[in-house]
Design a protein around this motif. Structure first.
Motif, short mmCIF file in Angstrom:
data_model
loop_
_atom_site.label_atom_id
_atom_site.label_comp_id
_atom_site.label_asym_id
_atom_site.label_seq_id
_atom_site.Cartn_x
_atom_site.Cartn_y
_atom_site.Cartn_z
N PRO A 263 0.81 -1.22 0.00
CA PRO A 263 0.00 0.00 0.00
C PRO A 263 0.84 1.28 0.00
O PRO A 263 0.50 2.25 -0.68
CB PRO A 263 -0.84 -0.12 1.28
CG PRO A 263 -0.97 -1.59 1.49
CD PRO A 263 0.34 -2.17 1.04
N TRP A 264 1.94 1.28 0.75
CA TRP A 264 2.80 2.46 0.76
C TRP A 264 3.41 2.71 -0.62
O TRP A 264 3.67 3.86 -1.00
CB TRP A 264 3.92 2.30 1.78
CG TRP A 264 3.59 2.78 3.17
CD1 TRP A 264 3.43 2.00 4.28
CD2 TRP A 264 3.41 4.12 3.61
NE1 TRP A 264 3.15 2.78 5.37
CE2 TRP A 264 3.14 4.09 5.00
CE3 TRP A 264 3.46 5.36 2.96
CZ2 TRP A 264 2.91 5.24 5.75
CZ3 TRP A 264 3.23 6.52 3.71
CH2 TRP A 264 2.96 6.46 5.07
N SER A 265 3.65 1.65 -1.39
CA SER A 265 4.20 1.86 -2.73
C SER A 265 3.21 2.61 -3.61
O SER A 265 3.60 3.43 -4.44
CB SER A 265 4.58 0.51 -3.37
OG SER A 265 3.44 -0.24 -3.76
N PHE A 266 1.91 2.36 -3.42
CA PHE A 266 0.90 3.10 -4.17
C PHE A 266 0.83 4.56 -3.71
O PHE A 266 0.66 5.48 -4.51
CB PHE A 266 -0.48 2.44 -4.02
CG PHE A 266 -0.53 1.02 -4.52
CD1 PHE A 266 0.12 0.65 -5.68
CD2 PHE A 266 -1.24 0.05 -3.83
CE1 PHE A 266 0.07 -0.65 -6.15
CE2 PHE A 266 -1.30 -1.26 -4.28
CZ PHE A 266 -0.64 -1.61 -5.45
N VAL A 267 0.95 4.76 -2.39
CA VAL A 267 0.98 6.14 -1.86
C VAL A 267 2.17 6.89 -2.45
O VAL A 267 2.06 8.06 -2.84
CB VAL A 267 1.05 6.12 -0.32
CG1 VAL A 267 1.26 7.53 0.23
CG2 VAL A 267 -0.22 5.51 0.27
N GLY A 268 3.32 6.20 -2.51
CA GLY A 268 4.51 6.84 -3.07
C GLY A 268 4.34 7.20 -4.53
O GLY A 268 4.84 8.23 -4.99
N ASP A 269 3.62 6.37 -5.29
CA ASP A 269 3.36 6.68 -6.69
C ASP A 269 2.47 7.92 -6.84
O ASP A 269 2.58 8.66 -7.81
CB ASP A 269 2.66 5.49 -7.37
CG ASP A 269 3.64 4.39 -7.74
OD1 ASP A 269 4.86 4.62 -7.69
OD2 ASP A 269 3.17 3.29 -8.09
#
Length: 400
Positions: free
Chosen positions: A72-78
């Motif tokens: 989920p954090w990877s999507f936030v980072g995107d």
């Protein structure tokens, strides 16, 4: 120049040095907190009247939260950018660390440690993607090695600070002291991290579909699957060693005082040295040969911990730690490098497997330790390393 075509930071440039120092601060802020109970597990077990595996859940709860949050954090980072998301991650986690240290019950402490791990997930999920995008391609392996070195400094400093403070006061004070240290490191990251120049925000109606397609693309790559299996097995085995070594060393015949157990974690300096060195050697000689070499070093260290004299046991721990972090530095950078266009998701999946291994095997090996002692624990960890080696040889040999 700003945007996807901006040149990456070259080795030796001021921006490159700032980015590395910022990522070291992020590594300290994250890993000082998440593993701070590890040197105090015997004190937590005695105070709360629980077994070794129950005390180890204070570590596993945080790593489980981190494992579930990295993707989920990877999507936030995107969506927000790597740097802003990482800032939110370290600041919120530090606040939760202070609260969890003073939770009135064991169950609430575990719940808060889980949430702390969720908050911390933003750093390992995005750090390698951040540096992979912002530095020159030739500098990626070296930069990833320095980031992993920062994580070893964080893991060492948290344990080294928490254990003597806990012995003089309580394990709650030990965890609080580490939270203060993590807050200082988080401030360092916020002040030092250079603004992103090559990041492109993912927005619009199709962004969710695009994100899912990136995950699918990553898991369709057999090489990525090999790296995921490597991460699960290697990290699970490594954390198991450190989780139960304090029980082993405070029992006969060693009877090491609790105040001195923290010194055992000086072995992390082996990882601090090995991580950037492994990154450089991998750039020169190939990732796979150096990964296998580092895994062999880890097994040699494991076997040394079975010898009788305490000094040889500690030497084995040093060798084991150097081998583990050397292999991990190469693998984590490889996961991001081979996922062009889906780096956040690839590194998120790698960290999901990495911390899931820490949670599952780190707790489960406690049952092995209770049943068969240190010798059986070492044999199980050695088997995990051997299985990792077989996996990467079979699935990555032709995909370097």
């Amino acid at each position: 120049m700003v945007g996807a075509y901006a040149p990456g930071y070259a080795i030796g440039s001021p921006e490159y040095r700032r980015l590395l120092l910022a990522l070291v601060c992020a590594g300290v802020a994250t890993f000082a907190q998440i593993y701070s109970p590890q040197g105090m597990l015997q004190l937590i077990a005695a105070d709360l009247r629980i077994g070794a595996e129950g005390a180890a859940l204070s570590v596993s709860a945080a790593t489980a939260g981190l494992a579930l949050a990295v993707l989920p954090w990877s999507f936030v980072g995107d969506r927000w950018g790597r740097r802003p998301a990482m800032m939110l991650s370290v600041v919120s986690a530090t606040a939760l660390a202070l609260i969890s240290a003073w939770a009135p019950s064991y169950e609430l402490m575990l719940a808060l440690r889980f949430l702390e791990g969720v908050a911390l997930g933003g750093v390992p999920a995005l750090a390698v993607a951040y540096l992979s995008e912002e530095v020159h391609p030739r500098a990626r392996a070296v930069a990833a090695g320095w980031y992993v070195a920062g994580t070893t400094i964080g893991g060492l400093s948290g344990r080294m600070l928490a254990t003597p403070v806990a012995d003089l006061t309580s394990w709650r004070m030990g965890m609080s002291a580490v939270a203060v240290l993590a807050g200082m490191a988080a401030a360092g990251f916020v002040l030092l991290a250079p603004a992103e120049r090559r990041f492109t925000v993912t927005t619009g109606r199709g962004s969710a579909r695009t994100a899912v397609s990136r995950v699918v693309r990553a898991v369709r790559d057999p090489g990525q699957l090999a790296l995921l299996g490597f991460a699960f097995l290697m990290m699970g085995g490594f954390v198991s060693v450190y989780n139960y070594l304090s029980f082993h060393l405070t029992a006969p015949p060693y009877l090491v005082p609790a105040a001195l157990i923290g010194l055992v974690f000086l072995a992390y300096l082996g990882g601090t040295v090995a991580s950037p060195l492994a990154g450089r050697l991998a750039a020169e000689h190939g990732r796979l040969p150096m990964m296998l070499t580092m895994m062999g070093v880890m097994v040699m260290g494991l076997l040394l911990t079975l010898t009788g004299p305490l000094l040889l046991v500690l030497l084995g721990l040093l060798v084991l730690t150097a081998g583990f972090f050397g292999a991990h530095a190469i693998a984590s950078g490889w996961a991001g490098a081979r996922a062009e266009g889906a780096r956040s998701q690839a590194t998120g999946l790698y960290n999901l497997a990495y911390y899931l291994g820490s949670s599952v095997l780190g707790w489960g090996t406690g049952l092995v330790y209770e049943a068969g002692g240190w010798t059986l624990t070492v044999l199980v960890v050695a088997l995990a390393v051997v299985l990792s080696a077989v996996l990467v040889v079979v699935m990555l040999r032709e995909r370097q």
